[in-house]
Design an enzyme around this catalytic site. Structure first.
Site, mmCIF file in Angstrom:
data_model
loop_
_atom_site.group_PDB
_atom_site.id
_atom_site.type_symbol
_atom_site.label_atom_id
_atom_site.label_comp_id
_atom_site.label_asym_id
_atom_site.label_seq_id
_atom_site.Cartn_x
_atom_site.Cartn_y
_atom_site.Cartn_z
ATOM 1 N N HIS A 191 26.568 0.456 45.243
ATOM 2 C CA HIS A 191 26.965 1.236 44.076
ATOM 3 C C HIS A 191 26.104 0.943 42.865
ATOM 4 O O HIS A 191 25.917 1.806 42.008
ATOM 5 C CB HIS A 191 28.451 1.041 43.786
ATOM 6 C CG HIS A 191 29.268 1.872 44.703
ATOM 7 N ND1 HIS A 191 29.797 1.376 45.865
ATOM 8 C CD2 HIS A 191 29.545 3.185 44.678
ATOM 9 C CE1 HIS A 191 30.395 2.361 46.503
ATOM 10 N NE2 HIS A 191 30.263 3.461 45.808
ATOM 11 N N GLU A 432 34.525 10.726 54.806
ATOM 12 C CA GLU A 432 33.561 9.619 54.804
ATOM 13 C C GLU A 432 33.887 8.541 55.826
ATOM 14 O O GLU A 432 33.260 7.484 55.832
ATOM 15 C CB GLU A 432 33.384 9.038 53.395
ATOM 16 C CG GLU A 432 34.656 8.773 52.638
ATOM 17 C CD GLU A 432 34.415 8.405 51.167
ATOM 18 O OE1 GLU A 432 33.272 8.139 50.768
ATOM 19 O OE2 GLU A 432 35.410 8.372 50.423
ATOM 20 N N ASN A 455 27.353 8.330 52.209
ATOM 21 C CA ASN A 455 27.088 6.906 51.938
ATOM 22 C C ASN A 455 28.032 6.036 52.755
ATOM 23 O O ASN A 455 27.633 5.055 53.372
ATOM 24 C CB ASN A 455 27.273 6.581 50.453
ATOM 25 C CG ASN A 455 26.429 7.458 49.570
ATOM 26 O OD1 ASN A 455 25.475 8.058 50.039
ATOM 27 N ND2 ASN A 455 26.779 7.567 48.312
ATOM 28 N N ASP A 456 29.308 6.414 52.726
ATOM 29 C CA ASP A 456 30.277 5.655 53.522
ATOM 30 C C ASP A 456 30.283 6.100 54.976
ATOM 31 O O ASP A 456 30.496 5.288 55.872
ATOM 32 C CB ASP A 456 31.681 5.783 52.920
ATOM 33 C CG ASP A 456 31.880 4.768 51.813
ATOM 34 O OD1 ASP A 456 31.505 3.602 52.006
ATOM 35 O OD2 ASP A 456 32.397 5.142 50.742
ATOM 36 N N ARG A 466 26.590 -1.068 53.746
ATOM 37 C CA ARG A 466 25.641 -0.347 52.903
ATOM 38 C C ARG A 466 24.992 -1.231 51.839
ATOM 39 O O ARG A 466 24.029 -0.848 51.201
ATOM 40 C CB ARG A 466 26.306 0.889 52.264
ATOM 41 C CG ARG A 466 27.470 0.569 51.372
ATOM 42 C CD ARG A 466 28.302 1.807 51.060
ATOM 43 N NE ARG A 466 27.925 2.464 49.823
ATOM 44 C CZ ARG A 466 28.635 3.431 49.251
ATOM 45 N NH1 ARG A 466 29.751 3.879 49.819
ATOM 46 N NH2 ARG A 466 28.251 3.986 48.132
ATOM 47 N N CYS A 503 28.158 15.267 49.358
ATOM 48 C CA CYS A 503 27.933 14.608 48.062
ATOM 49 C C CYS A 503 27.363 13.196 48.186
ATOM 50 O O CYS A 503 27.263 12.494 47.185
ATOM 51 C CB CYS A 503 29.212 14.594 47.237
ATOM 52 S SG CYS A 503 30.504 13.571 47.941
#
Ligand code: PEP
Ligand code: MG
Length: 578
Positions: A191, A432, A455-456, A466, A503
């Protein structure tokens, strides 16, 4: 000149001096006070010294009671050090004549003592270095304690060098002089990386333990495209990178001409390009880059770095501002995604497996007072424009139903109180985790839209953290397993007739644009600075060609080969830019 290699997470190039932030201790950066503040800074120091002396006295008494007087006596030496005239003089002089902050004065003066004792041959005297470190730590803790939410600030253009930076530290970063971020740890989806992109700062993470060798004020180049740090670059290298910085500016100017043009492929397919934001002030960047709306508003940043829990009104005010600033375009407000690496100190106790633990919607459903405050604010803001609500990390239908139940209870409350809201507020989920992809036909009956959070999804599909640089090579958005899941999600949503957006960071990476269009995606939400480049690709390709590419990729089973093919296609699209 030395080159360090890390993971490129936020593009761009910067040339500036290093600002080393020591992670083992409270952040001590080189900061100065104005002449007018010298007396109050001296008072702050003197109070801190008194408090530390009291703490040492308490430790002495405690240890003496527990273990005996002779052990307690160790602290007498510490007390003598705190009261040492020479030390005090050096601290006072640094504040009075050099205008250092008390923290910086402490770190500078103690560094001299520690270095001196570390070098003496007598092993007994050498141990005094540890004592000074101990006292320094106590003093800094006290000084920072009074103002623990201190910003990472620089008084000259600087590249921050740190072991790690938490998302809240990133959120509180002074944006004036900080030109880039380099960390020893961290992975491609962390993040902190996302925040660096939002702040449009080049960032390289996962550089390894080499950063300790870099001193504050060393000249550096950060290359956020290649994931490189060049330490003490020679003139030729600086000149080459200065040229690159200039090219970046020219490209940005050229692409800014696309702002008001639609993202339509040459065969007429419209791609909606929305923006991901973390902070309300980013609405300006969205408009500047021509975003069609906010596809993901990560509201947890309202919490990170704050010392109080936001009230319903705090939530409402920021949502109202974003809705107002975005001038009527849709805003997808994602409810709190706290937990895992987005930890707000007060929210939870340490977990052994935080990414599989009490995070996101799970945390909100456990902490319903907090969740209600946020949902009420979203409902109130829903009459101000096109507001939608999205729940993160939903893995079971039960969670979705609980969240929706809470939402409808709150609608009733607001109705009774005579407060306006949009009863038809659109509700969606982030897709996700593989479970929600597999069950999407069922989810789709109860929601209006989905947003694919790659991302997840990458992390949970491939079981790869990640944030971990050691497994960064496995964290691959074009792994065939991930692509199959994305395709399943797009197909399920399309079949059910609900809107689908992607997204995750993947959407903002030009390498994937053609593939995603070919897989059927017509809506992407990306970091605002990525919009112009993605739009340029959309306007240059044909959806038909993209479909052919996606069909070809579907037959492939190796992530590296897929990436190579995608890169090749991008190069062919813009031969002059390669
Ligand atoms: C995602 O997981 O892809 C996502 C967009 O959410 P975040 O990065 O905030 O976890
Ligand atoms: Mg996520």
């Amino acid at each position: 000149m030395r080159v360090l290699q890390g993971i490129a997470v936020s593009p761009g190039v910067a040339i500036a001096k290093a600002m080393v932030v020591d992670d083992q201790q409270p952040r001590v950066t080189r900061r100065f006070i104005s002449r007018a503040n010298v007396e109050s800074e001296l008072q702050r120091l003197s109070k801190a010294m008194e408090l530390v002396a009291e703490q040492i006295q308490d430790s002495q008494d405690e240890v003496a009671t527990e273990l005996g007087e002779e052990y307690g006596a160790i602290f007498s030496a510490h007390l003598q050090m705190v009261r040492d005239e020479k030390l005090n003089e050096s601290l006072v002089d640094s504040i009075r004549y050099r205008h250092y902050t008390a923290e910086y004065a402490v770190s500078q003066s103690f560094a001299r003592y520690i270095q001196f004792f570390e070098r003496v041959p007598n092993p007994f005297l050498r141990e005094r270095a540890g004592d000074f470190r101990d006292i320094e730590q106590r003093l800094l803790n006290v000084l920072f304690g009074a103002d623990s939410k201190r910003k990472l600030a620089a008084n000259q253009p600087s590249i921050v060098i740190a072991h790690d930076l938490t998302p809240s530290e990133m959120a509180n970063l002074d944006r004036g002089n900080i030109r880039g971020i380099v960390t020893e740890v961290g992975g491609p989806g962390s993040h902190s990386a996302i925040v660096a992109e939002a702040l449009e700062l080049p960032a390289v993470v996962g550089v390894g333990p080499h950063l300790r060798e870099i001193q504050t004020d060393t000249v550096l180049i950060i290359d956020g495209h290649q994931g490189r740090i060049i330490v003490q670059p020679d003139e030729e290298t600086i000149a080459r990178y200065e040229q690159e910085v200039e090219q970046q500016k020219q490209t940005a100017i050229r692409l800014s001409g696309l702002r008001d043009l639609p993202a339509v492929t040459i065969d007429g397919e419209t791609i909606t390009l929305m923006a991901n934001i973390e902070f309300p002030h980013e609405a300006d960047a969205c408009l500047e880059r021509g975003a069609s709306g906010v596809g993901l508003y990560r509201t947890e940043f309202l919490y990170l770095g704050q010392d109080h829990e936001p009230t319903e009104e705090d939530h409402y005010q920021v949502y109202a501002k974003v809705v107002h600033d975005m001038q009527g375009s849709p805003i997808v407000i994602r409810t709190l995604d706290l937990g895992a690496d987005k930890i707000n100190g007060d929210v939870q106790t340490p977990e052994s497996n935080p990414f599989l633990g009490l995070r996101s919607i799970r945390l909100s459903l456990r902490n319903t007072d907090q969740f209600r405050r946020q949902l009420r604010a979203i409902l109130r803001a829903s009459v101000l424009g096109d507001v939608r609500v999205m729940f993160p990390l939903v893995s079971t239908l039960h969670e979705l139903r609980q969240a929706k139940m809470l939402l409808s209870d709150l609608m009733e409350d607001l109705e009774e109180e005579g407060i306006a809201f949009d009863r038809n507020l659109k509700v969606g989920i982030m897709v996700e985790v593989p479970a929600s992809v597999v069950m999407l036909d069922r989810f789709a009956r109860e929601i209006d839209f989905i947003s694919i959070g790659t991302n997840d999804l990458v992390q949970y599909t491939l079981a790869v953290d990640r944030n971990n640089p050691d497994v960064a090579a496995l964290y691959n958005s074009c792994d065939p397993a991930v692509l199959r899941l994305i395709q399943m999600a797009v197909d399920s949503a399309t079949k059910a007739g609900i809107e689908v957006t992607l997204c995750g960071q993947m959407g903002g990476n030009p390498v994937y644009t053609m593939l995603l269009i070919g897989m059927g995606l017509r809506s992407l939400s990306v970091t605002p600075s990525a919009i112009p480049e993605i739009k340029q690709i959309c306007r240059t390709v044909s959806a038909e060609k993209c479909r052919e590419l996606a069909v070809r990729v579907r037959d492939m089973d190796n992530a590296w080969e897929i990436k190579r093919l995608l890169r090749e296609h991008l190069r062919q699209l813009f031969p002059d830019e390669s």
